[in-house]
Write a protein that holds these residues in place. Structure first.
Motif, PDB file in Angstrom:
ATOM      1  N   GLY A 166      -9.431 -60.446   9.918  1.00 42.84           N
ATOM      2  CA  GLY A 166      -8.884 -61.336   9.222  1.00 42.84           C
ATOM      3  C   GLY A 166      -7.495 -61.667   8.897  1.00 42.84           C
ATOM      4  N   LYS A 167      -6.965 -62.557   8.313  1.00 45.30           N
ATOM      5  CA  LYS A 167      -5.459 -62.734   8.020  1.00 45.30           C
ATOM      6  C   LYS A 167      -5.314 -63.025   6.699  1.00 45.30           C
TER       7      LYS A 167
ATOM      8  N   VAL B 238     -14.811 -52.805   9.643  1.00 43.37           N
ATOM      9  CA  VAL B 238     -14.523 -52.978  11.090  1.00 43.37           C
ATOM     10  C   VAL B 238     -13.786 -51.978  11.702  1.00 43.37           C
TER      11      VAL B 238
HETATM   12  N1  NAD Z   1      -0.718 -64.208  15.930  1.00 43.79           N
HETATM   13  C1  NAD Z   1       0.303 -63.714  15.239  1.00 43.79           C
HETATM   14  O1  NAD Z   1       1.325 -64.035  14.848  1.00 43.79           O
HETATM   15  C2  NAD Z   1      -0.137 -62.254  14.550  1.00 43.79           C
HETATM   16  C3  NAD Z   1       1.088 -61.653  14.020  1.00 43.79           C
HETATM   17  C4  NAD Z   1       0.863 -60.385  13.413  1.00 43.79           C
HETATM   18  C5  NAD Z   1      -0.447 -59.660  13.705  1.00 43.79           C
HETATM   19  N2  NAD Z   1      -1.464 -60.235  14.133  1.00 43.79           N
HETATM   20  C6  NAD Z   1      -2.833 -59.696  14.588  1.00 43.79           C
HETATM   21  O2  NAD Z   1      -3.015 -59.473  16.000  1.00 43.79           O
HETATM   22  C7  NAD Z   1      -4.362 -59.973  16.077  1.00 43.79           C
HETATM   23  C8  NAD Z   1      -4.667 -61.041  16.931  1.00 43.79           C
HETATM   24  O3  NAD Z   1      -4.282 -62.264  16.238  1.00 43.79           O
HETATM   25  P1  NAD Z   1      -4.617 -63.703  16.797  1.00 43.79           P
HETATM   26  O4  NAD Z   1      -3.296 -64.554  16.650  1.00 43.79           O
HETATM   27  O5  NAD Z   1      -4.819 -63.568  18.179  1.00 43.79           O
HETATM   28  O6  NAD Z   1      -5.826 -64.040  15.900  1.00 43.79           O
HETATM   29  P2  NAD Z   1      -6.919 -65.024  16.279  1.00 43.79           P
HETATM   30  O7  NAD Z   1      -7.790 -65.222  14.823  1.00 43.79           O
HETATM   31  O8  NAD Z   1      -6.642 -65.945  16.977  1.00 43.79           O
HETATM   32  O9  NAD Z   1      -7.934 -64.041  17.076  1.00 43.79           O
HETATM   33  C9  NAD Z   1      -8.695 -62.940  16.532  1.00 43.79           C
HETATM   34  C10 NAD Z   1     -10.175 -63.048  17.111  1.00 43.79           C
HETATM   35  O10 NAD Z   1     -10.918 -62.149  16.492  1.00 43.79           O
HETATM   36  C11 NAD Z   1     -12.266 -62.508  16.321  1.00 43.79           C
HETATM   37  N3  NAD Z   1     -12.851 -61.830  15.183  1.00 43.79           N
HETATM   38  C12 NAD Z   1     -12.464 -61.849  13.982  1.00 43.79           C
HETATM   39  N4  NAD Z   1     -13.338 -61.064  13.188  1.00 43.79           N
HETATM   40  C13 NAD Z   1     -14.171 -60.660  13.991  1.00 43.79           C
HETATM   41  C14 NAD Z   1     -15.358 -59.684  14.159  1.00 43.79           C
HETATM   42  N5  NAD Z   1     -15.710 -58.795  12.898  1.00 43.79           N
HETATM   43  N6  NAD Z   1     -16.226 -59.656  15.230  1.00 43.79           N
HETATM   44  C15 NAD Z   1     -15.666 -60.082  16.261  1.00 43.79           C
HETATM   45  N7  NAD Z   1     -14.980 -60.879  16.560  1.00 43.79           N
HETATM   46  C16 NAD Z   1     -14.146 -61.110  15.425  1.00 43.79           C
HETATM   47  C17 NAD Z   1     -12.209 -64.143  15.903  1.00 43.79           C
HETATM   48  O11 NAD Z   1     -13.325 -65.146  16.338  1.00 43.79           O
HETATM   49  C18 NAD Z   1     -10.893 -64.520  16.861  1.00 43.79           C
HETATM   50  O12 NAD Z   1     -11.222 -64.884  18.166  1.00 43.79           O
HETATM   51  C19 NAD Z   1      -4.948 -59.752  14.618  1.00 43.79           C
HETATM   52  O13 NAD Z   1      -5.310 -58.604  14.252  1.00 43.79           O
HETATM   53  C20 NAD Z   1      -3.645 -60.245  13.628  1.00 43.79           C
HETATM   54  O14 NAD Z   1      -3.989 -59.733  12.581  1.00 43.79           O
HETATM   55  C21 NAD Z   1      -1.177 -61.619  14.652  1.00 43.79           C
END
Ligand code: NAD
Length: 331
Positions: free
Chosen positions: A82-83, A100
């Motif tokens: 989650g975010k 999780v």
């Molecule tokens: N994108 C960024 O700029 C950024 C920056 C800092 C940290 N992050 C971290 O990187 C990771 C990936 O980010 P992202 O941008 O690809 O996010 P995203 O939301 O595009 O991808 C996350 C995926 O996880 C899936 N998901 C969520 N909860 C789930 C669950 N309980 N079971 C199965 N699937 C589940 C969602 O359907 C989604 O496809 C995350 O942990 C995020 O916190 C991302």
């Protein structure tokens, strides 16, 4: 003693970062099992590899121990999450990430699976000492302010994984991602201001800027970020630890200047139209005023650095969004 990885689980594989990483790993010859409940991710992100014999997508909750236990892997990259709860209470992000991450850590400890975890630059919080290094203090604010729920939930997982490493020898890497952008990024605030501003520019709408826009961020293009994660997956000799995955401190840019950059690419001859959104709109909110990371550790030990500059990365992302909005199949 660790052998080279062969079979890698990617949680959140259908999401923005997870899909790029899965494709990168498949191209490099690994076997990949993606787990995604498709709550946010899209299967179309994985179309390049969906029928590849080395790839399998399991549509399931990643906290489901039965699903995890059915997979015989040596490495797990944990991206599902989650975010920042800008528009909700924060309860869900805390409960879900806790549930999780407990399951993931338990599974990796039991089966001695190398664990790579996606944390966030948000854990540095209000620390005024820039740039942040991996040993910088983590200064988040009060629980009465829901915006810190995300950083806290990520920090909890960081502590959990470090403790598992100390108590059972679990090999791990904690990756603190800075704002990532590029084709396939999430829409709306889930994708960050970079995503919102591009959509607004393409629709000729005003840029919605939270606060006064002087807050700074540092952005990293998806290909650069995935290259760093890939190195961490491959280099099994590295000691467990924490990594900033960010572009150079020079990549710092204020939110208002980010809007100007996007405007200059999409509508070079028009002036900026802004709708100012006061922070009070989200209830009690506290923004991070400057966010700049040091990439020195990754540069030195991973032989990696971010290569795509912001203007170039934005151009590629804008082109993708244009094609998608026109219904064309993006390249
Ligand atoms: N994108 C960024 O700029 C950024 C920056 C800092 C940290 N992050 C971290 O990187 C990771 C990936 O980010 P992202 O941008 O690809 O996010 P995203 O939301 O595009 O991808 C996350 C995926 O996880 C899936 N998901 C969520 N909860 C789930 C669950 N309980 N079971 C199965 N699937 C589940 C969602 O359907 C989604 O496809 C995350 O942990 C995020 O916190 C991302």
């Amino acid at each position: 003693m660790f052998i080279k990885p062969k079979h890698i689980i990617v949680t959140g594989a259908a999401g923005f970062i997870g899909s790029y990483l899965s494709i990168r790993l498949i191209r490099a010859g690994y076997e990949v099992t993606g787990i995604d409940d498709l709550s946010r991710g899209k299967q179309i992100n994985l179309r390049e590899i969906e029928s590849h014999p080395n790839f399998k997508l399991i549509q399931a909750d990643v906290g489901n121990m039965e699903v995890l236990s059915s997979i015989d892997a040596d490495t797990l990259v944990h991206l599902a999450s989650g975010k920042i709860p800008r528009y909700d209470s924060g309860l869900q992000v805390l409960q879900e990430n806790d549930r999780v991450s407990n399951a993931i850590v338990q599974y990796c400890m039991k089966n001695f699976i190398r664990l790579l975890f996606a944390s966030t630059s948000d854990v540095y919080g209000k620390n005024p000492n820039l740039p942040f290094t991996e040993s910088s203090d983590l200064m988040i604010g009060s629980p009465e302010n829901k915006r810190w729920a995300y950083a806290l939930s990520k920090l909890h997982t960081e502590f959990l994984i470090s403790a598992a490493g100390r108590s059972s020898g679990l090999p791990y890497q904690i990756m603190r991602f800075f704002g990532c952008y590029g084709p396939n990024m999430a829409e709306g605030w889930w994708g960050g201001p970079q995503s919102v501003f591009i959509q607004q520019a393409l629709k000729n709408e005003a840029f919605t800027i939270h606060g006064d826009g002087a807050q700074t961020r540092s952005y990293i293009f998806i290909d650069d970020l995935v290259n760093a994660v890939f190195r961490l997956v491959e280099d099994v000799e590295l000691d467990s630890g924490i990594w900033n995955i960010c572009a150079e401190p020079l990549s710092e840019i204020s939110v208002i200047d980010l809007a100007k950059e996007i405007q200059a690419i999409v509508h070079p001859d028009e002036s900026l139209n802004i709708e100012w959104i006061p922070y009070e709109t989200f209830g009690k909110y506290e923004d991070v005023m400057r966010r700049v990371g040091s990439a020195e550790k990754a540069k030195k030990h991973l032989n990696w650095e971010a290569k795509v500059d912001l203007r170039e990365g934005l151009k590629r992302t804008i082109e993708w969004m244009k094609q998608r909005d026109n219904g064309a199949e993006p390249a």
